[in-house]
Design a protein around this motif. Sequence first.
Motif, PDB file in Angstrom:
ATOM      1  N   GLU A 187     -62.833 -45.100  33.981  1.00 12.30           N
ATOM      2  CA  GLU A 187     -62.831 -45.186  35.445  1.00 12.30           C
ATOM      3  C   GLU A 187     -64.100 -45.894  35.929  1.00 12.30           C
ATOM      4  O   GLU A 187     -65.166 -45.778  35.343  1.00 12.30           O
ATOM      5  CB  GLU A 187     -62.755 -43.785  36.054  1.00 12.30           C
ATOM      6  N   ASP A 206     -50.505 -49.685  31.566  1.00 14.99           N
ATOM      7  CA  ASP A 206     -50.090 -49.545  32.965  1.00 14.99           C
ATOM      8  C   ASP A 206     -50.508 -50.770  33.768  1.00 14.99           C
ATOM      9  O   ASP A 206     -51.674 -50.897  34.145  1.00 14.99           O
ATOM     10  CB  ASP A 206     -50.717 -48.276  33.553  1.00 14.99           C
ATOM     11  N   SER A 226     -51.892 -50.161  37.704  1.00 18.91           N
ATOM     12  CA  SER A 226     -53.282 -49.810  38.010  1.00 18.91           C
ATOM     13  C   SER A 226     -54.165 -51.051  38.047  1.00 18.91           C
ATOM     14  O   SER A 226     -55.125 -51.131  38.812  1.00 18.91           O
ATOM     15  CB  SER A 226     -53.815 -48.811  36.989  1.00 18.91           C
ATOM     16  N   LYS A 281     -53.890 -53.177  41.344  1.00 15.92           N
ATOM     17  CA  LYS A 281     -54.667 -52.661  42.473  1.00 15.92           C
ATOM     18  C   LYS A 281     -56.080 -53.242  42.498  1.00 15.92           C
ATOM     19  O   LYS A 281     -56.720 -53.301  43.549  1.00 15.92           O
ATOM     20  CB  LYS A 281     -54.739 -51.135  42.403  1.00 15.92           C
TER      21      LYS A 281
END
Length: 546
Positions: A427, A458, A461, A464
């Motif tokens: 993250e 994914d 994600s 974005k």
Amino acid sequence: MEKVYVVGHKNPDTDSVCSAIGYAYYKNELEKSKTFIPARAGELTNESLFVLNYFKIKPPIHLETLEPTVEDLELKDPIFVSSDTPVYDVAILMESKGIKNVPVVSKSRMIGVVTESNLARVYVRRLKIEPLVIHPVSFDQLVRVLKAEVVCDYLKEKIVAGKVHIAVDALHVLLGKVEIGDVVIVGDNEPAQIALLEKGAKLMIIVNNAPISNRVLEIAKEKNAAVLRVGFDAFGASKLINLSLPVTLVMSKKFPTVTKKDTLEDVKEIVFTSKLRAAFVEDEKGKLLGVITRTDLMKDIKKKVILVDHNEITQAPDGVEKAEILEIIDHHRLGGLSTLNPVFFYNEPVGSTSTIVSEFALRDDVKLEREIAGILLAGIVSDTLFFKLSTTTPKDKSMAQFLAKVAKLDLEKFAKRVLKEGMRIPENVDPVSLLKRDVKIYEMEDESFAVSQVMTSDFSSLLKEKEKFSNALKSLRGELGVNHFFVLFTNPIEEASLVMVEGDQKIVEKAFDVEKKDGMFLLKNVMSRKKDFVPRIGEILRRERR
């Protein structure tokens, strides 16, 4: 023993790291006359760290450059002295060892250096100390330096310090100067000897082997004094007293230091411009490791290396042109790397360099430890995406099965764990750092392009953060100085890659006959940078140049 570094490409992926470890192990088993050291040319990925931790194997050493560095020199154990060593001992050491600089060490750290010019100042100028003074020095040390006969010793404290007086003045004048605890140098003059002891001199040095009466010895005992006798004159005694000083009073406190990581090019500049004509090697804690002189730097020193998982100059570690390449083991296209001497070059179109290393070990009957087998298995799984990439060959699969058996692993379960770590994106990761983790640069005459690859499970994600990645692409294109920068976000589950481009967008359109959507290209069945992407981009660039 000669060291050879086995190193992969810049921004090392798991296969680069694992094949370096595996090949170093293989070579160490076969060639006992050398030490083969696994190395890397960049930071480790999460996937690589997971694999190393899983098998409890130390990471390969990080080589910032292949330029020759201090650690490539055969440094001898340093000759040094402690801080309480007398100058006399340093002078003897210099003469016996034929050296011009002697480091002074305290608690393993270098605090100064004694040079020939330091000694000259002591002997000629007496350190500008007038009158002559003995700084605190042990009685035994002073006796040793003076090579004196101890006629009597009634000192309560075995440390000698104070002014030194030579009996050349009239006695009444000299007595006016002497204080309690001082040192006196006197010849064959019993009245002067007695008077000086009576005045409070604690140490009397009798020169020219002059006789000493019992009366003098009795007074020395009464006054708790000591009497020494030497064979030379007063001038010689005073000079040797100077040389009994501890080195800390005469040493230079400024001296050039280097570390084992410093390049020899930088060290040459330091040594040849230093008044000492030397540099002192220290570790990260300041411990003295050795001394480098001009003679050491006259030798032709090169790192000996074996390159694995690459053969292109743009992907090779910095300074490769100054290294001696012994071997190249790879599975990629031929690059522009050239060598001065013939080398062993092995390039096989398989899915992983770890496959080649495993094949060599099997061929030469080298028994693989469980951990090494596991490491090599991880390299194959990672570089073939567990056999999903088009570069996968039957040999990759058979070697993986063989290694899984040796490592006592369930192949499928282990592969899924490795790939899961490889696709995990921390993250708040910096997009620039993420793209630089696995980027390779390709040159085609006047064209150059970079291709970064990021594994993900994914796509949504990543979409974005599209704007952040777009800005990162622009930044890296300028930083790397390439004409085009491509990034492949590869999803093994969907067997596709999303591609972003900073440069000529039409290259991808022409190469794959696709249109850009939302600023990205979706390329189905394109997962291998090496086989699915780079060749088709290269073909378009060649065609455009015609």
